[in-house]
Enzyme design. Sequence first.
Site, PDB file in Angstrom:
ATOM      1  NE  ARG A 231       7.539   3.744   0.508  1.00 57.49           N
ATOM      2  CZ  ARG A 231       8.005   2.900   1.446  1.00 57.49           C
ATOM      3  NH1 ARG A 231       7.964   1.600   1.244  1.00 57.49           N
ATOM      4  NH2 ARG A 231       8.477   3.359   2.586  1.00 57.49           N
ATOM      5  CG  ASP A 255       4.815  -6.176   0.861  1.00 56.40           C
ATOM      6  OD1 ASP A 255       3.871  -6.814   1.381  1.00 56.40           O
ATOM      7  OD2 ASP A 255       5.552  -5.419   1.514  1.00 56.40           O
ATOM      8  CD  GLU A 260       1.137   0.760   0.197  1.00 53.41           C
ATOM      9  OE1 GLU A 260       1.616  -0.049  -0.613  1.00 53.41           O
ATOM     10  OE2 GLU A 260       1.614   0.968   1.325  1.00 53.41           O
TER      11      GLU A 260
END
Length: 345
Positions: A231, A255, A260
Amino acid sequence: MIKVAFYDTKPYDRQSFERFGTTRGVQFKYLEAKLCEDTAELARGCDAVCVFVNDTVNAAVIDRLYALGVRLIALRSAGYNNVDVQHAFGKIHVVHVPAYSPYAVAEHAMALLLTSVRRIHKAYNRTREFNFSLNGLTGFDFHGKTAGVIGTGKIGRIFIDICRGFGMNVIAYDPFPVPDSGIEYVEPDELYSRSDIISLHCPLTGSTRHMIGAEAISKMKKGVVIVNTSRGALIDAEALLDGIKARKIGAACLDVYEEEADVFFEDRSGHILDDELLSRLISMPNVIVTSHQAFLTEEALGNIAETTVNNILSCFENDGACDNELCYRCGSIEKCKKSRKEKCF
Ligand code: NAI
C-alpha cells in the site's frame, strides 16, 4: 436475485464477474464511478455494493448505504484499509477476498525488481530505436545479496522463496513471525542496515503508515532498492524522493502510491498531472511505477470473482459465519461471534 452495485468497474472485472455471477443468482449493476458520498445514491435498490481499493467507504458513506437498505460491502480485494469496519459493525456486513493469487503479487514484485536492477525498461526503449549501446545499463547480481522482507504473510513468504531461488540471503521483520519457517527474523533497524533490497508485504494500518520515512531511510544502506507492492502510504513519498535525490536510495519500484486514488487505473496521458510528487518520482531514472497492477493475472481475476460471488451468496443465504467476513473484533476469540461459527454481528 441478489442485486449488487459494482463500483469502479473496469472491462477486465466485468468479464470475470459475468462468468461467475449471473448463473448463480447475483445480478451486478456495473458502475464506472468510484464509491464516495456523492455516488452512494447509485446503490439505491441494491442489496450489496462491491468495491475495490480506491473506493471510499468511510462512516458517511456507510450511513448513506445503510439508509438505502444496503446490507453488505463486498470488497474484491484483500486489503481493507479504505473501509471503516468499526463504523460498519452492527449495520452492514463487510467481506473481502483474503487471497486470490499471492503469486501474482510476489511475482510482480520480482518483475519490478529485475526490470529496475537490470535496466530492462531502458534497454527496451533503446533497442526499439536501434540504439544498441550498453552505457548506463550496468546492474548487479542478486546472488549473494541480502533481501529484507517486511511482512511474512502469504505474499511475503512467496517473495522470500523467489529471492532464495536467486541465491539471495533473506532476512525479515514481522511482529508475528511464522514459527519453524526457517526465516531469519530481525528487528526493523537491523533489516534496514543489512538489506540491499527491501520489499514491503505488510498491511497498511495506523502503525505501519509511513513506516518507511526519513528516519528509516537514514538507517538503510547506500544504494538500497525499495520495492512496494503493498500500500502506498507505507512509504512517506516525500522522504523517498529526498532519499533518491541524496543518492541514498539506489532505486524504487512502486506498484502503489499514497495518493494513487485520484490517478491510478485511468488513462491520464494527454492530461497535465497535478500531483507534483508523483510526477517528480516518475521522472527519476531509477524509479519504476506501475499502476497497482500486481494483482492483475488471469488466475487472480478468476479467483477474485469466484470468491466474491461465494461471499455474497454465503452472507445472504446462510445464517452461519462467512469465513471471509471482517469486523474490527475479528481475531479476538471472545468478542467476535465468527469464532463461534456465527456472523460477526
Ligand atoms: P497477509 O495478511 O497474509 O500478510 C501480512 C503480514 O504482514 C502478516 O504476516 C502480518 O503479521 C504482517 N504485519 C502486520 N503488521 C506488520 C508490521 N507492522 N510490520 C511488518 N509486518 C506486519 O497479507 P498478504 O496477502 O501477504 O498481503 C500483504 C499486503 O499486500 C496486503 O495488506 C495488501 O495491502 C497488499 N496487496 C497488494 C496487491 C496489489 O495488487 N498491489 C494485491 C494484494 C495485496
